[in-house]
Every structure is written in C-alpha cells, then in structure tokens.
Enzyme design. Structure first.
Site, short mmCIF file in Angstrom:
data_model
loop_
_atom_site.label_atom_id
_atom_site.label_comp_id
_atom_site.label_asym_id
_atom_site.label_seq_id
_atom_site.Cartn_x
_atom_site.Cartn_y
_atom_site.Cartn_z
N GLY A 251 -13.61 -3.38 -0.12
CA GLY A 251 -14.96 -2.90 0.19
C GLY A 251 -15.39 -1.80 -0.76
O GLY A 251 -16.52 -1.78 -1.25
N GLY B 117 -9.27 -9.22 -2.75
CA GLY B 117 -7.96 -9.79 -2.47
C GLY B 117 -7.78 -11.19 -3.02
O GLY B 117 -6.71 -11.54 -3.51
N ARG C 212 0.83 -1.22 0.00
CA ARG C 212 0.00 0.00 0.00
C ARG C 212 0.85 1.26 0.00
O ARG C 212 0.44 2.29 -0.55
CB ARG C 212 -0.94 -0.01 1.20
N LYS D 199 -20.44 -16.34 -0.46
CA LYS D 199 -21.85 -16.10 -0.17
C LYS D 199 -22.55 -15.20 -1.17
O LYS D 199 -22.00 -14.17 -1.58
CB LYS D 199 -21.97 -15.43 1.20
P1 AMP Z 1 -15.48 -13.84 -0.82
O1 AMP Z 1 -14.73 -13.15 0.29
O2 AMP Z 1 -16.96 -13.71 -0.73
O3 AMP Z 1 -14.93 -13.47 -2.17
O4 AMP Z 1 -15.24 -15.38 -0.62
C1 AMP Z 1 -13.98 -15.95 -0.70
C2 AMP Z 1 -14.03 -17.28 -0.05
O5 AMP Z 1 -14.99 -18.10 -0.72
C3 AMP Z 1 -12.72 -18.01 -0.12
O6 AMP Z 1 -12.18 -18.11 1.15
C4 AMP Z 1 -13.11 -19.39 -0.68
O7 AMP Z 1 -12.52 -20.45 0.01
C5 AMP Z 1 -14.62 -19.42 -0.49
N1 AMP Z 1 -15.23 -20.36 -1.42
C6 AMP Z 1 -15.21 -20.34 -2.75
N2 AMP Z 1 -15.80 -21.43 -3.27
C7 AMP Z 1 -16.22 -22.16 -2.22
C8 AMP Z 1 -16.90 -23.41 -2.09
N3 AMP Z 1 -17.24 -24.12 -3.17
N4 AMP Z 1 -17.18 -23.85 -0.85
C9 AMP Z 1 -16.82 -23.14 0.24
N5 AMP Z 1 -16.17 -21.97 0.18
C10 AMP Z 1 -15.87 -21.48 -1.03
#
Ligand code: AMP
Length: 394
Positions: free
Chosen positions: A369, A346, A38, A198
């Site tokens: 964010g 990230g 950064r 999610k």
């Molecule tokens: P996000 O911060 O919402 O971009 O989510 C990132 C996280 O999603 C990472 O730590 C991944 O391990 C998780 N992730 C991606 N695909 C899967 C999956 N099929 N099952 C569980 N976690 C997942």
C-alpha cells in the site's frame, strides 16, 4: 527533502525506539510464524543500533485486533524468532505502554519488544496522550516500517512530535532513496510496467506516473478496459465498464506514451489446465488471461532500452501457470536491463522469485500500500514526520 538517517545519529548509551514492521503471517492459533521475511528485513537496522551501543525498543502492529488485546495476535512468537536471528535474548514487554513496560528500559546492547501497538485503539486514532506515553519510553525515534508509512498513527506520526529527533532506519532509508530516484528524478528513458486486475485500484498511480515516465506499458486485466476505450474486442475478459471513459480520456491526452498488448493468451474458462491459444483479436466467448508473445517481445524491447523501470502488478493470471509466462518473461527482461529497477507489490515480487532474478532487481519494495501511494505521488505521513537533514544540522 532528505531525511535524517539512523547513520546520522549518535546512538551511544541512548534508548532507541524503532518502529518496525513485524506484521508477520501467523498460524490460526497465533503460535507459529509462517514467514519471518519482515523480521529479517529489519535486522540490519537493529544490528546497527546494537553495534553502536544503543538500548533497543522495538514496536510494531500485528493483524487487526481492533483496539483490544487478542492473545492470538501477540508479538510473543516474534520475540522468540527475533532472538534466534539476533543470537541474543529479546525481552517481551507485557504491553506497549504503562508503568510495567516503562520499567523494562533496555540497557545498551539489549532488546525489548513491545506488545502489539494495536491492542490499544489509540494507536490507529493517533491519540496524543498515547503518543506521549510511547515517546516517554525512549530518547530517540527511528522508523524502519515503510509498509506502515502511509498511515498517520501514533507510532508512525503522533509520537514524533514528542521526540527530539526522528530518523529513518536502514530499510526505510533504502525505500525512500530508490522510490524517490525512480519517480521524482529518473534517469531516462523511464518506463513503468503496470498490471493487475483493476484500473480502479491504480488510477492515481497511472495519473501520476504518466507525468513522470516516457512510456507506460499496460498488461493484466487492466489492459482490457483500455482496449474497450479504443473500441477493441475484449470478449469475456475482465473489463471495468465504469472506467472505460476515464481510460478514453487518458488515451486522448497522453495516449502516445501508453502501450497496450497486441496479442493475448485466451481461454474459454478460467481454470487450471484450460485449453488456451494466442490471438490478436479476442473472440466474443474468449477470456484474456495473459499477454501474448508479440507483446512480450515489444514490451521487452522498451524495457531493454530503459534506464529506469518501475513495475507494479502481474501481466496475467500468473498464479495459474502457464498464464504466468508473460509476467515471468518480463521479470527477466526487467532483470536483464541496464537500469535502476524498482518493483512494488507482492505479485510482482513473486514473479521475480519465480523467474529466479531477485538479486538483479535494484529494489523490491517491502510496502504494498505504501509503495502504491508513493507511486501515486502522495507524501507518506510516516516519511514526512521524520526530521529533515537540514533541520538536524542547525
Ligand atoms: P493487483 O492486486 O491489482 O496487482 O492484481 C493482481 C491480480 O490481478 C492477480 O491476482 C491476477 O490474477 C489478476 N489478473 C491479472 N491479469 C488478469 C486477467 N487477465 N484476468 C483476470 N485477472 C487478472
């Protein structure tokens, strides 16, 4: 609305207040910087200001000191590292406001780093008196902290009303330029690739991007909630039960734009080295951990034909190889496409690094964010606060 850039300013002999993002990871005792990424990201703006004979005041937050001075969250180690990177002294202020700090006004070509803004609770409260005190330190305001632009704090919004001009730094300028190009008036076909854990974290992003893009490719655990909405088997994969209805509504209204995985890498237990296989239908005791090869092929074909690509979130549990295969393969597809590619988050950035294609991506956003809020179609307060080019010209 185009915003004033530091390039539009006459900086000679001015004292410049630059809001930077020096929220670097530190060791537990606060003495060592574990990544200076950064600090490096703001160097072009700082160097530009110094070359144009401005005195430079830098201000940032670091961590969450909750309105109290906390020695382990001091910016002092940042001053030392910045001084090495710039090859010139950086004076560390005892605070970010107050008489002592005011006396340290930097001469043209010199740099002063203020102490952590969040040592004062008034920073996050966007307090007018605190804002005024920050503004009194300098002649001109520049914001180079895209990562904090979604927060209306004293240093990102409040103090701007007490400054004659507020311009974007070079990093901020680049963020706004590419994020705007990709989401507000993209060259077509425009494709978004969304993954991660999610649906709930990215509902606004999906709802906004679906209006902009021609195709939305969904991967990661998010895909299973959509699959359930189509009554497809997801076994023991991560599904957000309370978002199935929303996914169903999205599929009903704009389903023709949404692509879902057609095959999956599955395991029976999530752990390093777990035996895995590729399936098209997930059995009751299986857990989806990555998109399968047919999905990689189908998504890559769409990406290959795109002129604009927006990517946020991994396609699987990519931090646990070999379940990073789908994410890394798509990182390569994004890099090889003849398109403007904008990547946020990230995890996607790490995947790009793993794939060794960082230099082939048009823009990797520095703000997690903030980039999500931008992709959600929201106006970022720290960007809105900057002076419009048209207003500065009159
Ligand atoms: P996000 O911060 O919402 O971009 O989510 C990132 C996280 O999603 C990472 O730590 C991944 O391990 C998780 N992730 C991606 N695909 C899967 C999956 N099929 N099952 C569980 N976690 C997942």
């Amino acid at each position: 609305m185009a915003k004033l850039s530091i390039r539009d300013l006459d900086l000679k002999d001015k004292t410049l207040f630059i809001r930077v993002d020096f929220n670097v990871p530190l060791s537990a005792d606060g003495k060592e910087i574990s990544s200076d990424k950064r600090i490096r990201a703001s160097l072009p703006t700082i160097q530009y200001a110094l070359e144009h004979c401005a005195g430079v005041i830098l201000a940032s937050h670091l961590g969450r000191p909750k309105g109290k001075p906390r020695p382990e969250m001091s910016l002092r180690p940042v001053a030392a590292r910045l001084s090495e990177l710039l090859g010139r002294p950086v004076t560390m202020a005892p605070d970010c406001i107050g008489a002592e700090t005011g006396k340290l006004r930097p001469a043209p070509g010199s740099v002063l780093l203020l102490e952590n803004l969040r040592f004062h609770k008034e920073e996050e409260e966007n307090d007018p008196e605190f804002s005024k005190q920050l503004a009194s330190l300098a002649d001109v305001y520049v914001n180079d902290a895209f990562g904090s632009a979604h927060r209306a704090h004293a240093s990102t919004v409040g103090m701007v009303s007490y400054m004659p001009l507020a311009a974007a730094g070079l990093l901020m300028d680049r963020e706004i330029e590419w994020m705007t190009k990709a989401t507000r008036n993209p060259e077509r076909p425009c494709v978004a690739l969304l993954g991660g854990a999610k649906v709930s974290d990215k509902i606004e992003v999906i709802q906004n991007l679906i209006k902009v893009v021609d195709t939305l490719l969904i991967g990661g655990a998010m895909a299973y909630t959509f699959m359930r909405a189509k009554n497809e088997a997801t076994g023991k994969s991560l599904v957000e039960e309370d978002k199935i209805e929303l996914a169903r509504e999205l599929l009903a209204s704009v389903g023709e734009k949404i692509m879902l995985p057609v095959d999956h890498v599955v395991v029976r237990e999530i752990k390093p080295g777990a035996p895995n296989e590729v399936v098209t239908t997930i059995a009751a005791d299986q857990i989806g951990v990555d998109i399968g090869p047919q999905t990689v092929e189908a998504y890559s074909a769409v990406i290959q034909a795109a002129r604009t690509i927006i990517w946020n979130g991994p396609m699987g549990i990519f931090e646990m190889p070999p379940f990073d295969k789908g994410t890394v393969a798509l990182a390569k597809a994004v890099a090889n496409a003849d398109a403007v590619s904008v990547v946020g988050g990230g995890d996607s950035e790490k995947a790009i690094k793993t794939a060794g294609v960082s230099d082939k991506i048009t823009h990797v956003s520095t703000g997690g964010g903030a980039s999500l809020e931008f992709l959600s179609g929201l106006d970022l307060p720290g960007v809105v606060a900057l002076t419009d080019k048209s207003a500065a010209a009159t």
